[in-house]
Design a protein around this motif. Structure first.
Motif, PDB file in Angstrom:
ATOM      1  N   GLU A  41       0.828  -1.208   0.000  1.00 59.24           N
ATOM      2  CA  GLU A  41       0.000   0.000   0.000  1.00 59.24           C
ATOM      3  C   GLU A  41       0.863   1.260   0.000  1.00 59.24           C
ATOM      4  N   LYS A  42       1.903   1.284   0.846  1.00 64.10           N
ATOM      5  CA  LYS A  42       2.756   2.467   0.922  1.00 64.10           C
ATOM      6  C   LYS A  42       3.609   2.623  -0.333  1.00 64.10           C
ATOM      7  N   LYS A  43       4.020   1.495  -0.916  1.00 63.55           N
ATOM      8  CA  LYS A  43       4.795   1.579  -2.155  1.00 63.55           C
ATOM      9  C   LYS A  43       3.936   2.135  -3.284  1.00 63.55           C
ATOM     10  N   THR A  44       2.689   1.698  -3.349  1.00 67.03           N
ATOM     11  CA  THR A  44       1.771   2.231  -4.362  1.00 67.03           C
ATOM     12  C   THR A  44       1.634   3.736  -4.202  1.00 67.03           C
ATOM     13  N   GLN A  45       1.505   4.179  -2.950  1.00 68.25           N
ATOM     14  CA  GLN A  45       1.407   5.613  -2.685  1.00 68.25           C
ATOM     15  C   GLN A  45       2.684   6.336  -3.064  1.00 68.25           C
ATOM     16  N   TRP A  46       3.831   5.738  -2.797  1.00 70.36           N
ATOM     17  CA  TRP A  46       5.136   6.303  -3.172  1.00 70.36           C
ATOM     18  C   TRP A  46       5.177   6.602  -4.672  1.00 70.36           C
TER      19      TRP A  46
ATOM     20  N   ARG B 223       2.587   6.738  -6.765  1.00 70.22           N
ATOM     21  CA  ARG B 223       1.505   7.646  -7.143  1.00 70.22           C
ATOM     22  C   ARG B 223       1.927   9.103  -6.935  1.00 70.22           C
ATOM     23  N   GLU B 224       2.595   9.365  -5.825  1.00 64.35           N
ATOM     24  CA  GLU B 224       3.035  10.734  -5.544  1.00 64.35           C
ATOM     25  C   GLU B 224       4.111  11.186  -6.535  1.00 64.35           C
ATOM     26  N   GLY B 225       4.964  10.263  -6.947  1.00 60.69           N
ATOM     27  CA  GLY B 225       5.979  10.611  -7.944  1.00 60.69           C
ATOM     28  C   GLY B 225       5.358  11.009  -9.270  1.00 60.69           C
ATOM     29  N   ILE B 226       4.410  10.209  -9.729  1.00 59.90           N
ATOM     30  CA  ILE B 226       3.725  10.523 -10.989  1.00 59.90           C
ATOM     31  C   ILE B 226       2.954  11.830 -10.867  1.00 59.90           C
ATOM     32  N   SER B 227       2.306  12.027  -9.731  1.00 59.83           N
ATOM     33  CA  SER B 227       1.525  13.238  -9.511  1.00 59.83           C
ATOM     34  C   SER B 227       2.392  14.483  -9.630  1.00 59.83           C
ATOM     35  N   TYR B 228       3.607  14.418  -9.097  1.00 58.55           N
ATOM     36  CA  TYR B 228       4.519  15.563  -9.211  1.00 58.55           C
ATOM     37  C   TYR B 228       4.787  15.893 -10.671  1.00 58.55           C
ATOM     38  N   TRP B 229       5.159  14.891 -11.455  1.00 57.03           N
ATOM     39  CA  TRP B 229       5.527  15.144 -12.852  1.00 57.03           C
ATOM     40  C   TRP B 229       4.325  15.514 -13.715  1.00 57.03           C
ATOM     41  N   GLU B 230       3.145  15.102 -13.297  1.00 60.61           N
ATOM     42  CA  GLU B 230       1.942  15.500 -14.038  1.00 60.61           C
ATOM     43  C   GLU B 230       1.710  17.003 -13.952  1.00 60.61           C
ATOM     44  N   GLY B 231       2.301  17.638 -12.955  1.00 58.05           N
ATOM     45  CA  GLY B 231       2.165  19.088 -12.812  1.00 58.05           C
ATOM     46  C   GLY B 231       3.301  19.875 -13.438  1.00 58.05           C
ATOM     47  N   VAL B 232       4.182  19.185 -14.151  1.00 50.88           N
ATOM     48  CA  VAL B 232       5.351  19.833 -14.747  1.00 50.88           C
ATOM     49  C   VAL B 232       5.118  20.068 -16.235  1.00 50.88           C
ATOM     50  N   GLU B 233       5.533  21.232 -16.702  1.00 54.78           N
ATOM     51  CA  GLU B 233       5.388  21.589 -18.114  1.00 54.78           C
ATOM     52  C   GLU B 233       6.159  20.623 -19.006  1.00 54.78           C
ATOM     53  N   ALA B 234       5.553  20.253 -20.134  1.00 54.58           N
ATOM     54  CA  ALA B 234       6.182  19.340 -21.093  1.00 54.58           C
ATOM     55  C   ALA B 234       7.146  20.115 -21.988  1.00 54.58           C
ATOM     56  N   SER B 235       8.287  20.474 -21.410  1.00 55.55           N
ATOM     57  CA  SER B 235       9.321  21.220 -22.128  1.00 55.55           C
ATOM     58  C   SER B 235      10.679  20.741 -21.640  1.00 55.55           C
TER      59      SER B 235
ATOM     60  N   PHE C 184       5.419   3.732 -25.067  1.00 55.37           N
ATOM     61  CA  PHE C 184       4.825   2.956 -23.974  1.00 55.37           C
ATOM     62  C   PHE C 184       4.566   3.865 -22.772  1.00 55.37           C
ATOM     63  N   CYS C 185       3.301   4.027 -22.401  1.00 54.07           N
ATOM     64  CA  CYS C 185       2.962   4.818 -21.222  1.00 54.07           C
ATOM     65  C   CYS C 185       2.852   3.869 -20.032  1.00 54.07           C
ATOM     66  N   VAL C 186       4.023   3.459 -19.554  1.00 52.23           N
ATOM     67  CA  VAL C 186       4.127   2.451 -18.501  1.00 52.23           C
ATOM     68  C   VAL C 186       5.285   2.836 -17.585  1.00 52.23           C
ATOM     69  N   PRO C 187       5.135   2.697 -16.263  1.00 53.89           N
ATOM     70  CA  PRO C 187       6.261   2.980 -15.358  1.00 53.89           C
ATOM     71  C   PRO C 187       7.309   1.871 -15.423  1.00 53.89           C
ATOM     72  N   LEU C 188       8.536   2.214 -15.079  1.00 56.84           N
ATOM     73  CA  LEU C 188       9.641   1.253 -15.120  1.00 56.84           C
ATOM     74  C   LEU C 188       9.324  -0.012 -14.332  1.00 56.84           C
ATOM     75  N   GLN C 189       8.742   0.140 -13.157  1.00 52.46           N
ATOM     76  CA  GLN C 189       8.528  -1.010 -12.278  1.00 52.46           C
ATOM     77  C   GLN C 189       7.489  -1.984 -12.819  1.00 52.46           C
ATOM     78  N   ASP C 190       6.734  -1.583 -13.834  1.00 55.95           N
ATOM     79  CA  ASP C 190       5.707  -2.457 -14.407  1.00 55.95           C
ATOM     80  C   ASP C 190       6.042  -2.919 -15.822  1.00 55.95           C
TER      81      ASP C 190
ATOM     82  N   THR D  25      12.123   1.982  -5.932  1.00 58.15           N
ATOM     83  CA  THR D  25      12.627   1.443  -4.679  1.00 58.15           C
ATOM     84  C   THR D  25      13.763   0.470  -4.987  1.00 58.15           C
ATOM     85  N   ASP D  26      14.547   0.126  -3.973  1.00 58.03           N
ATOM     86  CA  ASP D  26      15.708  -0.734  -4.213  1.00 58.03           C
ATOM     87  C   ASP D  26      15.315  -2.081  -4.819  1.00 58.03           C
TER      88      ASP D  26
END
Length: 209
Positions: free
Chosen positions: A32-37, A39-51, A149-155, A176-177
């Motif tokens: 559960e905490k890893k999923t949140q980890w 999710r928060e990473g993706i959320s940060y980059w979703e707020g960043v300009e595509a430049s 591919f719109c997929v995270p590294l871990q998947d 994560t390690d």
């Protein structure tokens, strides 16, 4: 060897294991905490300009020197590992954490016949797809961005034996390690015989996790 350090908020940890326990929890709560980890990473980059400036954290000025350094390194590797590359050898690369396609557009697509892009942030990948459309960039004939591919590294698990080079730059620290290790175990299956990884990452000069 135990090494202590600080996180970005200045909190001190006696070692990396202690830091990970706080971030992703013990075994019972880890998923559960890893999923949140993540999710928060993706959320940060979703707020960043595509430049370029956006994906480089406001340091767009390092783009040129980064590409030049990577190109010199890549040329050395290709001449050593693929000496017949100019003789109709079809080379394929995977750009991991590709963002807006900065490395693919400025470097990889000039040396590889095909480049696949792997990026979990959808608006970055949309920008890459537009930027790398044949009408929007200059690349040698028969060189192209093939898959997005719109997929995270871990998947992600690559197609078996597809890639000559898997390029991983400035993104592996999001794992994560244990996912770091499992990613490379899965990804190596995607390499052709003689293929290799390029891992380019920053190293902190001070004790910061």
């Amino acid at each position: 060897m135990e090494v202590s350090g600080l996180d970005s908020d200045g909190k001190e940890f006696k070692n990396a294991e202690e830091m990970w326990r706080e971030q992703i929890g013990e075994d019972g709560e880890q998923q559960e905490k890893k999923t949140q980890w993540y999710r928060e990473g993706i959320s940060y980059w979703e707020g960043v300009e595509a430049s370029v400036d956006g994906v480089l954290g406001g340091f767009g000025n390092v783009n040129e020197v980064d590409i030049k350094g990577s190109e010199a390194f890549l040329q050395m590797l290709l001449s050593d590992r693929f000496p017949n590359a100019r003789n109709n050898q079809h080379l394929v690369a995977l750009d991991c954490g590709s963002g807006i396609g900065r490395i693919t557009k400025n470097l990889l697509i000039r040396y590889f016949n095909e480049v696949d892009l792997l990026e979990p942030v959808s608006h970055f990948l949309d920008a890459a797809r537009e930027s790398l459309a044949p009408e929007n960039h200059m690349a040698p004939d028969m060189h192209k961005a093939t898959n997005f591919f719109c997929v995270p590294l871990q998947d992600f698990t690559p197609e078996t034996g597809r890639y000559d080079v898997i390029w991983v730059q400035w993104c592996i620290g999001h794992l994560t390690d244990d996912d770091f290790v499992s990613f490379f175990k899965r990804a190596k299956v995607g390499l052709k015989p003689g293929g290799f990884f390029v891992l380019k990452e920053n190293i902190a000069r001070s004790d910061i996790f």
